[in-house]
Structures are given as C-alpha cells and as structure tokens.
Scaffold this motif. Structure first.
Motif, PDB file in Angstrom:
ATOM      1  N   MET A  58     -19.225 -46.849  -1.177  1.00  0.00           N
ATOM      2  CA  MET A  58     -17.835 -46.369  -1.220  1.00  0.00           C
ATOM      3  C   MET A  58     -16.917 -47.348  -0.485  1.00  0.00           C
ATOM      4  SD  MET A  58     -15.482 -44.163  -1.987  1.00  0.00           S
ATOM      5  CE  MET A  58     -16.381 -42.723  -2.562  1.00  0.00           C
ATOM      6  N   ASN A  59     -15.839 -47.768  -1.158  1.00  0.00           N
ATOM      7  CA  ASN A  59     -14.859 -48.650  -0.535  1.00  0.00           C
ATOM      8  C   ASN A  59     -13.769 -47.851   0.169  1.00  0.00           C
ATOM      9  OD1 ASN A  59     -16.116 -51.018  -1.397  1.00  0.00           O
ATOM     10  ND2 ASN A  59     -15.030 -50.990  -3.367  1.00  0.00           N
ATOM     11  N   TYR A  60     -13.095 -48.503   1.120  1.00  0.00           N
ATOM     12  CA  TYR A  60     -12.062 -47.838   1.914  1.00  0.00           C
ATOM     13  C   TYR A  60     -10.840 -48.729   2.062  1.00  0.00           C
ATOM     14  CZ  TYR A  60     -15.319 -44.207   3.512  1.00  0.00           C
ATOM     15  OH  TYR A  60     -16.189 -43.145   3.571  1.00  0.00           O
ATOM     16  N   VAL A  61      -9.678 -48.073   2.240  1.00  0.00           N
ATOM     17  CA  VAL A  61      -8.480 -48.754   2.723  1.00  0.00           C
ATOM     18  C   VAL A  61      -8.171 -48.177   4.097  1.00  0.00           C
ATOM     19  CG1 VAL A  61      -7.468 -49.358   0.500  1.00  0.00           C
ATOM     20  CG2 VAL A  61      -7.008 -47.116   1.486  1.00  0.00           C
ATOM     21  N   ILE A  62      -7.614 -49.012   4.956  1.00  0.00           N
ATOM     22  CA  ILE A  62      -7.278 -48.610   6.318  1.00  0.00           C
ATOM     23  C   ILE A  62      -5.765 -48.537   6.454  1.00  0.00           C
ATOM     24  CG2 ILE A  62      -7.404 -49.251   8.764  1.00  0.00           C
ATOM     25  CD1 ILE A  62      -9.993 -50.748   8.135  1.00  0.00           C
ATOM     26  N   GLY A  63      -5.286 -47.475   7.047  1.00  0.00           N
ATOM     27  CA  GLY A  63      -3.859 -47.335   7.327  1.00  0.00           C
ATOM     28  C   GLY A  63      -3.632 -47.217   8.816  1.00  0.00           C
ATOM     29  N   ILE A  64      -2.734 -48.039   9.355  1.00  0.00           N
ATOM     30  CA  ILE A  64      -2.491 -48.064  10.796  1.00  0.00           C
ATOM     31  C   ILE A  64      -1.035 -47.754  11.096  1.00  0.00           C
ATOM     32  CG2 ILE A  64      -2.477 -49.525  12.859  1.00  0.00           C
ATOM     33  CD1 ILE A  64      -4.809 -51.074  11.628  1.00  0.00           C
ATOM     34  N   ASP A  65      -0.831 -46.769  11.949  1.00  0.00           N
ATOM     35  CA  ASP A  65       0.503 -46.429  12.463  1.00  0.00           C
ATOM     36  C   ASP A  65       0.549 -46.854  13.915  1.00  0.00           C
ATOM     37  OD1 ASP A  65       3.044 -45.293  12.890  1.00  0.00           O
ATOM     38  OD2 ASP A  65       2.132 -43.414  13.567  1.00  0.00           O
ATOM     39  N   GLY A  66       1.191 -47.992  14.172  1.00  0.00           N
ATOM     40  CA  GLY A  66       1.233 -48.538  15.530  1.00  0.00           C
ATOM     41  C   GLY A  66       2.560 -48.268  16.200  1.00  0.00           C
ATOM     42  N   GLY A  67       2.583 -47.306  17.102  1.00  0.00           N
ATOM     43  CA  GLY A  67       3.807 -46.962  17.823  1.00  0.00           C
ATOM     44  C   GLY A  67       3.869 -47.612  19.189  1.00  0.00           C
ATOM     45  N   GLY A  68       4.873 -47.227  19.959  1.00  0.00           N
ATOM     46  CA  GLY A  68       5.022 -47.779  21.295  1.00  0.00           C
ATOM     47  C   GLY A  68       4.074 -47.161  22.291  1.00  0.00           C
ATOM     48  N   THR A  69       3.627 -45.934  22.030  1.00  0.00           N
ATOM     49  CA  THR A  69       2.773 -45.215  22.964  1.00  0.00           C
ATOM     50  C   THR A  69       1.327 -45.147  22.492  1.00  0.00           C
ATOM     51  OG1 THR A  69       4.647 -43.853  23.660  1.00  0.00           O
ATOM     52  CG2 THR A  69       2.440 -43.029  24.183  1.00  0.00           C
ATOM     53  N   LYS A  70       1.119 -44.907  21.204  1.00  0.00           N
ATOM     54  CA  LYS A  70      -0.242 -44.807  20.680  1.00  0.00           C
ATOM     55  C   LYS A  70      -0.317 -45.402  19.279  1.00  0.00           C
ATOM     56  CE  LYS A  70       0.158 -40.223  18.552  1.00  0.00           C
ATOM     57  NZ  LYS A  70      -0.383 -38.849  18.475  1.00  0.00           N
ATOM     58  N   THR A  71      -1.543 -45.678  18.858  1.00  0.00           N
ATOM     59  CA  THR A  71      -1.789 -46.223  17.528  1.00  0.00           C
ATOM     60  C   THR A  71      -2.847 -45.367  16.844  1.00  0.00           C
ATOM     61  OG1 THR A  71      -1.287 -48.463  18.268  1.00  0.00           O
ATOM     62  CG2 THR A  71      -2.536 -48.243  16.218  1.00  0.00           C
ATOM     63  N   THR A  72      -2.579 -44.984  15.599  1.00  0.00           N
ATOM     64  CA  THR A  72      -3.509 -44.162  14.831  1.00  0.00           C
ATOM     65  C   THR A  72      -4.024 -44.964  13.643  1.00  0.00           C
ATOM     66  OG1 THR A  72      -2.315 -42.156  15.454  1.00  0.00           O
ATOM     67  CG2 THR A  72      -3.823 -41.993  13.586  1.00  0.00           C
ATOM     68  N   CYS A  73      -5.330 -44.923  13.440  1.00  0.00           N
ATOM     69  CA  CYS A  73      -5.982 -45.705  12.394  1.00  0.00           C
ATOM     70  C   CYS A  73      -6.758 -44.764  11.468  1.00  0.00           C
ATOM     71  CB  CYS A  73      -6.910 -46.725  13.039  1.00  0.00           C
ATOM     72  SG  CYS A  73      -7.741 -47.834  11.890  1.00  0.00           S
ATOM     73  N   LEU A  74      -6.385 -44.746  10.188  1.00  0.00           N
ATOM     74  CA  LEU A  74      -6.987 -43.881   9.182  1.00  0.00           C
ATOM     75  C   LEU A  74      -7.860 -44.689   8.237  1.00  0.00           C
ATOM     76  CD1 LEU A  74      -7.125 -41.174   7.465  1.00  0.00           C
ATOM     77  CD2 LEU A  74      -5.090 -42.049   6.276  1.00  0.00           C
ATOM     78  N   PHE A  75      -9.082 -44.212   7.997  1.00  0.00           N
ATOM     79  CA  PHE A  75      -9.977 -44.815   7.021  1.00  0.00           C
ATOM     80  C   PHE A  75     -10.005 -43.888   5.800  1.00  0.00           C
ATOM     81  CE2 PHE A  75     -10.984 -46.814  10.912  1.00  0.00           C
ATOM     82  CZ  PHE A  75     -11.540 -48.052  10.621  1.00  0.00           C
ATOM     83  N   LEU A  76      -9.438 -44.371   4.697  1.00  0.00           N
ATOM     84  CA  LEU A  76      -9.235 -43.548   3.509  1.00  0.00           C
ATOM     85  C   LEU A  76     -10.118 -44.044   2.368  1.00  0.00           C
ATOM     86  CD1 LEU A  76      -7.365 -41.231   2.398  1.00  0.00           C
ATOM     87  CD2 LEU A  76      -5.886 -43.066   1.539  1.00  0.00           C
ATOM     88  N   GLU A  77     -10.874 -43.130   1.763  1.00  0.00           N
ATOM     89  CA  GLU A  77     -11.742 -43.502   0.654  1.00  0.00           C
ATOM     90  C   GLU A  77     -10.924 -44.032  -0.523  1.00  0.00           C
ATOM     91  OE1 GLU A  77     -14.303 -40.350  -0.521  1.00  0.00           O
ATOM     92  OE2 GLU A  77     -15.206 -40.107   1.465  1.00  0.00           O
ATOM     93  N   ALA A  78     -11.378 -45.146  -1.070  1.00  0.00           N
ATOM     94  CA  ALA A  78     -10.709 -45.710  -2.238  1.00  0.00           C
ATOM     95  C   ALA A  78     -10.874 -44.757  -3.419  1.00  0.00           C
ATOM     96  CB  ALA A  78     -11.307 -47.073  -2.575  1.00  0.00           C
ATOM     97  N   ASP A  79      -9.836 -44.702  -4.248  1.00  0.00           N
ATOM     98  CA  ASP A  79      -9.806 -43.837  -5.434  1.00  0.00           C
ATOM     99  C   ASP A  79      -9.611 -42.367  -5.088  1.00  0.00           C
ATOM    100  OD1 ASP A  79     -10.233 -46.076  -7.035  1.00  0.00           O
ATOM    101  OD2 ASP A  79     -12.415 -45.881  -6.870  1.00  0.00           O
ATOM    102  N   HIS A  80      -9.396 -42.034  -3.797  1.00  0.00           N
ATOM    103  CA  HIS A  80      -9.068 -40.666  -3.397  1.00  0.00           C
ATOM    104  C   HIS A  80      -7.744 -40.710  -2.632  1.00  0.00           C
ATOM    105  CE1 HIS A  80     -12.607 -38.782  -4.848  1.00  0.00           C
ATOM    106  NE2 HIS A  80     -13.440 -39.318  -3.976  1.00  0.00           N
ATOM    107  N   TYR A  81      -6.705 -41.065  -3.351  1.00  0.00           N
ATOM    108  CA  TYR A  81      -5.445 -41.345  -2.677  1.00  0.00           C
ATOM    109  C   TYR A  81      -4.569 -40.103  -2.523  1.00  0.00           C
ATOM    110  CZ  TYR A  81      -6.959 -46.126  -3.400  1.00  0.00           C
ATOM    111  OH  TYR A  81      -7.679 -47.304  -3.398  1.00  0.00           O
ATOM    112  N   THR A  82      -5.172 -39.076  -1.972  1.00  0.00           N
ATOM    113  CA  THR A  82      -4.445 -37.915  -1.471  1.00  0.00           C
ATOM    114  C   THR A  82      -4.907 -37.716  -0.040  1.00  0.00           C
ATOM    115  OG1 THR A  82      -6.154 -36.418  -2.317  1.00  0.00           O
ATOM    116  CG2 THR A  82      -4.218 -36.790  -3.724  1.00  0.00           C
ATOM    117  N   TYR A  83      -4.073 -37.080   0.780  1.00  0.00           N
ATOM    118  CA  TYR A  83      -4.437 -36.957   2.184  1.00  0.00           C
ATOM    119  C   TYR A  83      -5.609 -35.992   2.330  1.00  0.00           C
ATOM    120  CZ  TYR A  83      -3.963 -36.874   7.215  1.00  0.00           C
ATOM    121  OH  TYR A  83      -4.211 -37.015   8.565  1.00  0.00           O
ATOM    122  N   PRO A  84      -6.704 -36.425   2.948  1.00  0.00           N
ATOM    123  CA  PRO A  84      -7.925 -35.603   3.021  1.00  0.00           C
ATOM    124  C   PRO A  84      -7.787 -34.439   4.000  1.00  0.00           C
ATOM    125  CG  PRO A  84      -8.208 -37.640   4.251  1.00  0.00           C
ATOM    126  CD  PRO A  84      -6.886 -37.755   3.555  1.00  0.00           C
TER     127      PRO A  84
END
Length: 314
Positions: A1-27
């Motif tokens: 299974m392949n994945y795309v990574i999404g990163i939200d880098g703020g000033g206080t914290k950073t959140t990193c999401l590993f999302l399955e490819a071909d399942h592009y709805t929020y799990p």
C-alpha cells in the motif's frame, strides 16, 4: 500500500498525517504523529528541516512503513508563502527526501499552511471558499471560481497576527497591567496568568517578559487563560475575544471584495477557533450580519489538505 504524507507545520506544533493512496477521504482513524513547531522564520530553515525529517521518521516507525511506500509529501508551513521562502524550503525538502531514501519520483507540495488548511477545510466537492486561521498566528485565504487565490494577513506577530493566540495574549497582559495600575477593570485574567507562569504579583510580569527572549508560542500559550476567563463570564476576557473576532472578520471582508459571491462557503481553522466558543460565535454572527458568506464547519484538518495537494498527477 502506498501513502501520501500531509504536514501542517504551525508555530507551536506540527501534525503529520499518513494517508493511504487511492483513499482520498479523511479516515475515521487517521495515522497521525505530532511534534514541535516548524515555522522556519521562527526557528530557522535548517532547524525546521531537522524537525520535519524527525517527525516523518517517527511516523514511518510508528506505522511500520517503508520509505518506498511514500509517493508524495505535502508541506503546509506557517511563514511560507513568498516565492523566496518556497525556494529555500525546497532545498531543505530535497535534503529530507535524500536522507529518508524517498524515491526520486516522490511528489511534493511546498506552500503556506493556509493553502493546505483551505484545501482540507473545503469538502471534496467544493472548490470555492474562504478560510480564516487563528492559532499562534492568524491569516486568511480564499479560492474563487476562476481558481485564483487571494490572501490576507500573515504579517507576523510584530506587525500583524490580529485575532491570533499571540495577539490575545498581548491584550491580556495589557489588561492585567491596566488593572494593576487602576487604569482598567479588575479581571480574572490576572490570577489565571500569574498561576500559569508561576508568578506572585503583576509586577513580576516585567521581569518575566523582558528578562529574556521568548519564542512566539511561549507568549501565545497565555491565550488559554483568556478563553478560560471568558467561560467564567469575565467581561474583560469576553471583550478581548470579541475584538479578536472583529479583526478576523476584517480578513474575510478584504478577500470577499475580490469577486466572491454572497453564498460563498466561509470556514475556520486553528486552536483559537477550536477552543473559544465566544470568539467563534461572535465571528459567525458578524459573517452572517454583514452578508459575507455562509459559515461551514471545516471538512477535515489542514494536514489532510496538505496530503491532497501532494497527490501525484496521473
């Protein structure tokens, strides 16, 4: 299974999401790891790169993934939005990819946290809308029917960031000083802030604030005191939050004047919107009163938007 990574880098914290490819709805059960802030203008580009690499490594280990499974990485970072910033960050990202042994065909998106947040906030069926962010900092972004992007805010904590956690904290400190002098109303903020900082008297704030240099997030954390005081009906705290909501509505007004229709979806993201009912309710009320658009709850968090922007084109 392949994945795309999404990163939200703020000033206080950073959140990193590993999302399955071909399942592009929020799990329902997202694969997420978190780390410290990665705004390169606060901590430097090199340090931001180190933190981002460490966070991705943490995610790969946590979810037992291999580098070869990653086909795209989206970096939505606070402080990134100008071409020169994106160019410098691109060099950092290439080093991260090389250090993690990602494929040379791995796709990447590098842009502002606001663009990623807007992509995540709008439902997959919607392409038009305005997003306001109020976290450590503040800004707004909108995408029109012709696909053009319009921004407002993002000037940083020294000359902007009105309506943000940092801005709320400065307002709180000012109100505490005024109350101590007898120039302003007594407020519950005094006790809450002193307790949070382990200080005894308002005068101790002078040494705390000016005794050393503070990172932006250290000041912004005092916004929690404003929110707590407002929940206890402290009039000063409520006023601060209502003023902040007004400032955030000004962001929407600025973007709405650029060809957006009255039924435009308007949404919000960031810790202040998440935790302050007073600010959020006042913001929505003004949006509706001024006829700027229709408020919608965000579809998904910013890291999802960053992941979507990193999906390779077929």
């Amino acid at each position: 299974m392949n994945y795309v990574i999404g990163i939200d880098g703020g000033g206080t914290k950073t959140t990193c999401l590993f999302l399955e490819a071909d399942h592009y709805t929020y799990p329902e059960q997202p694969k997420v790891v978190q780390g410290p802030g990665t705004n390169p203008h606060q901590i430097g580009f090199d340090e931001a790169g180190k933190r981002l690499k460490a966070l991705i490594e943490k995610g790969l280990q946590t979810f037992n993934l291999d580098s070869a499974q990653i086909i795209g990485v989206g970096f939505g970072l606070a402080g990134i939005g100008r071409p020169e910033d994106e160019q410098e960050m691109n060099k950092i990202v290439q080093d991260i990819f090389l250090g993690l042994s990602f494929s040379e065909n791995c796709n990447s998106f590098i842009g502002s946290d606001s663009l990623a947040a807007l992509k995540g906030a709008l439902s997959p069926q919607k392409e038009v809308g305005i997003l306001v962010i109020s976290g450590t900092g503040s800004n707004a972004v909108g995408v029109n029917r012709d696909g053009s992007t319009h921004k407002c805010g993002g000037w940083g904590h020294l000359i902007g960031d009105e309506g943000s956690g940092y801005h709320l904290s400065l307002k709180a400190l000012s109100c505490i000083a005024k109350a101590a002098d007898g120039r302003g109303e007594e407020t519950l903020l005094t006790r809450l802030v002193l307790e949070k900082l382990n200080l005894y008297n308002p005068e101790d704030l002078v040494r705390y604030i000016y005794g050393r240099t503070h990172e932006k997030h250290e000041i912004a954390k005092l916004a929690t005191c404003v929110i707590e005081a407002s929940e206890r009906q402290d009039e000063v705290a409520v006023m601060i939050l209502q003023e902040a909501a007004y400032e955030l509505v000004l962001h929407v007004e600025s973007i709405a004047r650029r060809g957006f229709e009255r039924d435009t979806a308007i949404t919000a993201a960031g810790s202040i919107f998440k935790h302050s009912k007073v600010l959020k309710q006042h913001f929505i009320q003004q949006i509706e009163t001024k006829g700027l658009g229709v408020y919608r709850e965000p579809y998904a968090p910013p890291e999802f938007g960053a992941a979507m922007l990193a999906i390779p084109e077929n």
